[in-house]
Design an enzyme around this catalytic site. Structure first.
Site, PDB file in Angstrom:
ATOM      1  CD  GLU A 182      -6.834  82.137  27.322  1.00 28.76           C
ATOM      2  OE1 GLU A 182      -6.868  80.657  27.962  1.00 28.76           O
ATOM      3  OE2 GLU A 182      -7.104  82.824  28.086  1.00 28.76           O
ATOM      4  CB  THR A 185      -5.877  72.072  22.961  1.00 28.37           C
ATOM      5  OG1 THR A 185      -7.243  71.690  24.016  1.00 28.37           O
ATOM      6  CG2 THR A 185      -6.219  73.868  23.600  1.00 28.37           C
ATOM      7  CG  ASP A 237     -10.586  70.061  26.954  1.00 26.80           C
ATOM      8  OD1 ASP A 237     -10.191  69.075  26.432  1.00 26.80           O
ATOM      9  OD2 ASP A 237     -10.282  70.681  27.175  1.00 26.80           O
TER      10      ASP A 237
END
Length: 280
Positions: free
Chosen positions: A64, A87, A82
């Site tokens: 990640e 995030t 996105d």
């Protein structure tokens, strides 16, 4: 930090997101987590052992965040474009999908008046959207400040465990899987979400069980894990952001081929062409 699959699609329960608003999907994700089941008696140390859990977090962080330093991600926050707003954190909590709201609420329950508490009304308003309204640069800066607070770090750990880690490990144990299988479940639930649609963790597990029996059903552990990883790759290849399957091919499959079911160091693997090692 390179954009990674979980950062883009971690909380997406593919079918649910198409059929429902983001806020509903986030709620459904938590509700759809595998129900705890009686554990099968297993040999070896489980992934919930503190040392093994740290190994699991390093493995996930290599994919990640291109780093084994998962604890450096408490402060991470950005909008990656996105459609899910910000995030952030060690598991990719999103302002548009409800889990960031849950996190800040939990932090505020633990520590009323914390630096992020004042953003709760704004987080409620933007839930289900990509909006930054009421957040913006002040929120980003305050997130970085909060990340230095051990109470906020604990809140992130708590939410990671509640929604992802504990359900994955519990289900894996009930399926008779040792630490490697428990990690395979955890990594899948982090990326694909804990739902039951065909593109979520539950759907991947169901597809694998059509090909091989779990150890709890009397099946061979290696054969079942191969079926699970193969089923996961099918789902990953459906999404551009997931299409690089190296976290399966050159990480988990490497451990499986070595029959390292207890996920014991030394561990050597590659993700996206980068090499990593955990020696102890």
């Amino acid at each position: 930090m390179r954009p990674q699959p979980r950062r883009a699609l971690r909380i997406a329960l593919a079918a649910a997101l198409v059929a429902a608003p983001l806020t509903v999907a986030a709620t459904s994700a938590a509700q759809a987590a595998p129900a705890p089941a009686p554990s099968v008696q297993l040999k070896g140390v489980g992934l919930d052992d503190p040392h093994k859990k740290d190994i699991a977090m390093q493995l996930v962080s290599s994919a990640e965040n291109s780093s084994l330093d998962w604890k450096a991600q408490y402060k991470y926050i950005e909008d990656i474009g996105d459609g899910r707003g910000y995030t952030a954190g060690i598991i990719g909590f999103c302002s548009g999908t409800g889990d960031m709201l849950d996190l800040v609420q939990h932090y505020t329950d633990l520590k009323p008046g914390n630096v992020l508490a004042k953003y709760l009304p704004a987080l409620k308003r933007v839930n289900g959207s990509a909006s930054h309204s009421g957040l913006g640069t002040p929120f980003v800066n305050d997130w970085a400040t909060a990340a230095r607070d051990t109470v906020f770090q604990q809140a992130q750990n708590d939410e990671r465990d509640r929604v992802y880690f504990n359900p994955a490990v519990s289900q894996a144990k009930s399926d008779g899987l040792r630490a490697l299988g428990q990690f395979a479940y955890y990594d899948a639930i982090v990326m694909h979400g804990p739902g039951n649609s065909s593109d979520s963790f539950g759907g991947i597990r169901a597809a694998a069980m059509k090909k091989a029996r779990t150890p709890a059903q009397g099946g061979d552990e290696a054969a079942y894990l191969k079926a699970f990883l193969d089923a996961r790759k099918v789902v990953m290849k459906k999404e551009e952001a997931h299409s690089d399957t190296s976290r399966v091919d050159t990480e988990q499959s490497v451990f499986l081929n070595a029959k390292n079911f207890d996920l014991n160091p030394p561990l050597k693997w590659k993700v996206y062409g980068d090499s990593y090692a955990i020696n102890s």
